[in-house]
Design a protein around this motif. Structure first.
Motif, PDB file in Angstrom:
ATOM      1  N   LYS A 127      44.205  47.809  17.510  1.00 32.40           N
ATOM      2  CA  LYS A 127      43.777  49.384  17.009  1.00 32.40           C
ATOM      3  C   LYS A 127      43.259  50.044  18.268  1.00 32.40           C
ATOM      4  O   LYS A 127      43.395  51.169  18.346  1.00 32.40           O
ATOM      5  N   ARG A 128      42.756  49.288  19.170  1.00 26.93           N
ATOM      6  CA  ARG A 128      42.006  50.019  20.328  1.00 26.93           C
ATOM      7  C   ARG A 128      42.911  50.001  21.814  1.00 26.93           C
ATOM      8  O   ARG A 128      42.287  50.259  22.669  1.00 26.93           O
ATOM      9  N   VAL A 129      44.028  49.331  21.449  1.00 24.70           N
ATOM     10  CA  VAL A 129      44.945  49.448  22.893  1.00 24.70           C
ATOM     11  C   VAL A 129      45.722  50.480  23.078  1.00 24.70           C
ATOM     12  O   VAL A 129      46.108  51.112  22.255  1.00 24.70           O
ATOM     13  N   CYS A 130      46.097  50.708  24.410  1.00 28.56           N
ATOM     14  CA  CYS A 130      46.922  51.658  24.537  1.00 28.56           C
ATOM     15  C   CYS A 130      48.142  51.475  25.720  1.00 28.56           C
ATOM     16  O   CYS A 130      47.760  51.300  26.720  1.00 28.56           O
ATOM     17  N   ASN A 131      49.305  51.242  25.214  1.00 24.00           N
ATOM     18  CA  ASN A 131      50.297  50.342  26.206  1.00 24.00           C
ATOM     19  C   ASN A 131      51.555  50.945  25.758  1.00 24.00           C
ATOM     20  O   ASN A 131      51.746  51.055  24.428  1.00 24.00           O
ATOM     21  N   GLU A 142      46.947  43.562  26.539  1.00 26.23           N
ATOM     22  CA  GLU A 142      45.662  44.189  26.693  1.00 26.23           C
ATOM     23  C   GLU A 142      44.573  43.920  25.644  1.00 26.23           C
ATOM     24  O   GLU A 142      43.594  43.662  25.772  1.00 26.23           O
ATOM     25  N   ALA A 143      45.322  43.580  24.383  1.00 28.05           N
ATOM     26  CA  ALA A 143      44.367  43.207  23.203  1.00 28.05           C
ATOM     27  C   ALA A 143      43.797  41.870  23.527  1.00 28.05           C
ATOM     28  O   ALA A 143      42.409  41.717  23.132  1.00 28.05           O
ATOM     29  N   CYS A 144      44.318  40.845  24.197  1.00 25.08           N
ATOM     30  CA  CYS A 144      43.894  39.704  24.418  1.00 25.08           C
ATOM     31  C   CYS A 144      42.809  39.878  25.544  1.00 25.08           C
ATOM     32  O   CYS A 144      41.732  39.263  25.207  1.00 25.08           O
ATOM     33  N   GLY A 145      42.901  40.735  26.400  1.00 25.79           N
ATOM     34  CA  GLY A 145      41.960  41.150  27.414  1.00 25.79           C
ATOM     35  C   GLY A 145      40.491  41.368  27.041  1.00 25.79           C
ATOM     36  O   GLY A 145      39.697  41.187  27.269  1.00 25.79           O
ATOM     37  N   GLN A 146      40.892  42.407  26.042  1.00 30.17           N
ATOM     38  CA  GLN A 146      39.729  42.802  25.165  1.00 30.17           C
ATOM     39  C   GLN A 146      38.591  41.880  24.381  1.00 30.17           C
ATOM     40  O   GLN A 146      37.582  41.998  24.150  1.00 30.17           O
ATOM     41  N   LEU A 147      39.531  40.762  24.122  1.00 29.65           N
ATOM     42  CA  LEU A 147      38.758  39.620  23.402  1.00 29.65           C
ATOM     43  C   LEU A 147      37.442  39.222  24.281  1.00 29.65           C
ATOM     44  O   LEU A 147      36.210  38.931  23.800  1.00 29.65           O
ATOM     45  N   LEU A 148      37.580  39.214  25.489  1.00 25.26           N
ATOM     46  CA  LEU A 148      36.671  38.840  26.323  1.00 25.26           C
ATOM     47  C   LEU A 148      35.446  40.042  26.989  1.00 25.26           C
ATOM     48  O   LEU A 148      34.797  39.886  27.536  1.00 25.26           O
ATOM     49  N   ARG A 155      32.496  34.051  28.058  1.00 27.30           N
ATOM     50  CA  ARG A 155      32.566  35.234  28.721  1.00 27.30           C
ATOM     51  C   ARG A 155      32.001  35.222  30.192  1.00 27.30           C
ATOM     52  O   ARG A 155      30.697  35.183  30.453  1.00 27.30           O
ATOM     53  N   GLU A 156      32.866  34.654  31.334  1.00 24.18           N
ATOM     54  CA  GLU A 156      32.403  34.214  32.447  1.00 24.18           C
ATOM     55  C   GLU A 156      32.417  35.528  33.521  1.00 24.18           C
ATOM     56  O   GLU A 156      32.836  36.613  32.990  1.00 24.18           O
ATOM     57  N   PRO A 157      31.495  35.370  34.618  1.00 22.97           N
ATOM     58  CA  PRO A 157      31.666  36.533  35.623  1.00 22.97           C
ATOM     59  C   PRO A 157      33.113  36.742  36.059  1.00 22.97           C
ATOM     60  O   PRO A 157      34.037  36.132  35.645  1.00 22.97           O
ATOM     61  N   ARG A 158      33.147  37.621  36.692  1.00 24.35           N
ATOM     62  CA  ARG A 158      34.642  38.171  37.275  1.00 24.35           C
ATOM     63  C   ARG A 158      35.468  36.811  37.898  1.00 24.35           C
ATOM     64  O   ARG A 158      34.787  36.299  38.868  1.00 24.35           O
ATOM     65  N   PRO A 159      36.571  36.628  37.419  1.00 23.29           N
ATOM     66  CA  PRO A 159      37.167  35.451  37.750  1.00 23.29           C
ATOM     67  C   PRO A 159      37.477  35.547  39.139  1.00 23.29           C
ATOM     68  O   PRO A 159      38.151  36.857  39.555  1.00 23.29           O
ATOM     69  N   ASP A 160      38.028  34.441  39.792  1.00 18.83           N
ATOM     70  CA  ASP A 160      38.659  34.458  41.210  1.00 18.83           C
ATOM     71  C   ASP A 160      39.815  35.287  41.295  1.00 18.83           C
ATOM     72  O   ASP A 160      40.083  36.066  42.262  1.00 18.83           O
ATOM     73  N   PHE A 161      40.662  35.211  40.354  1.00 20.80           N
ATOM     74  CA  PHE A 161      42.122  35.718  40.518  1.00 20.80           C
ATOM     75  C   PHE A 161      42.028  37.334  40.439  1.00 20.80           C
ATOM     76  O   PHE A 161      42.893  38.004  40.865  1.00 20.80           O
ATOM     77  N   TRP A 162      40.885  37.902  40.043  1.00 22.46           N
ATOM     78  CA  TRP A 162      40.737  39.439  40.203  1.00 22.46           C
ATOM     79  C   TRP A 162      40.202  39.784  41.292  1.00 22.46           C
ATOM     80  O   TRP A 162      40.221  40.817  41.709  1.00 22.46           O
TER      81      TRP A 162
END
Length: 275
Positions: free
Chosen positions: A2-6, A15-21, A47-54
């Motif tokens: 309900k909270r995604v916009c894509n 996007e929804a999966c990303g919001q889980l974290l 919920r880890e700090p910003r991952p390396d791939f980012w």
């Protein structure tokens, strides 16, 4: 959800999966996932700090096999990207083919994308067409983006570009220009379908709303805003692929580059002389 916009189903799921974290690093969230057989599993995710791939570099390269090169462009936000791309092309100048990976590329500067595309063409092509809404009205003005040839030589080898539902905004401008060349293979999933030069409006309760100011159109005249740009060859990662560390889209691109197969018929080049 309900909270995604894509714009695409796969994009909304991503996007929804990303919001889980979403939440403070160091905390956790418990997720219930139901499999195709109806079995429900509960998994606790940290919920880890910003991952390396980012934090990956804007552009990176490596060999991709026998006489093939791989160029990864993670975003269009650094002015050094065209120069780095030029250096990569020098490295792969005699290669039979080059793969350009722009999956999960969230966009940036359209002009940088055009400069990169300029090394792949000998004649100008339309990159994209935008209809910009005039603030407070229902009137639109049109702008046409062009890719101009650049550099002392044009890369003559075969080219494949990897795209997915997270290829967004300026990256879709790049893909539209690629498509207009009529010789580059697109592999993967349809792009995000969200350009629009958004304006951010902050509401009194702190909510931030992104409002699109433009309607994006591919060089062939088909609207990509809200739809995305489809690949020539669809390749959706499966659970088996993920478990095995297999990149099916990359394998498809390598196979096509190494072959003499023609580009699947879908679009035609558009040049200045053609109007």
């Amino acid at each position: 959800m309900k909270r995604v916009c894509n714009s695409t189903d796969r994009g909304r799921i991503r996007e929804a999966c990303g919001q889980l974290l979403g939440g403070p690093p160091g905390t956790s969230v418990t997720v219930s996932a139901q499999g195709a057989n109806g079995t429900v599993r509960r998994v606790t995710l940290g919920r880890e700090p910003r991952p390396d791939f980012w934090r990956e570099p804007a552009l990176s390269t490596r060999p991709a096999g026998d006489s093939l090169g791989y160029i990864r462009i993670s975003h269009w936000g650094e002015n050094t990207i065209p120069g780095q791309f030029d250096q990569a092309l020098e490295t792969f100048k005699d290669a039979k083919g080059v793969i350009i990976d722009v999956r999960a590329n969230g966009g940036g500067n359209d002009h940088l994308a055009d400069l990169v595309n300029g090394r792949l063409i000998a004649k100008p092509v339309v990159s994209s067409i935008d209809f910009w809404r005039k603030t407070g009205t229902d009137e639109y003005s049109r702008t046409i983006g062009w890719v101009e040839p650049r550099g002392s030589w044009t890369y003559q080898g075969r080219v494949a570009v990897l795209i997915d539902e997270a290829s967004t905004s300026a990256c879709e401008h790049f893909v539209s220009g690629i498509e207009a060349m009529g010789r580059v293979l697109l592999v993967g999933q349809p792009t995000n379908g969200a350009g629009g030069g958004p304006t951010i409006v902050k509401l009194p309760d702190g909510t931030r709303v992104a409002i699109s100011r433009a309607l994006g159109v591919r060089a062939n005249g088909v609207v990509f805003e809200g739809h995305g740009i489809p690949p020539h060859i669809y390749s959706e990662p499966t659970l088996r692929d993920l478990r095995a560390g297999r990149d099916a889209a990359l394998e498809i691109a390598k196979e096509w580059l190494a072959s003499d197969k023609p580009l699947p018929s879908r679009t035609q080049p558009l040049s200045r002389s053609a109007g």
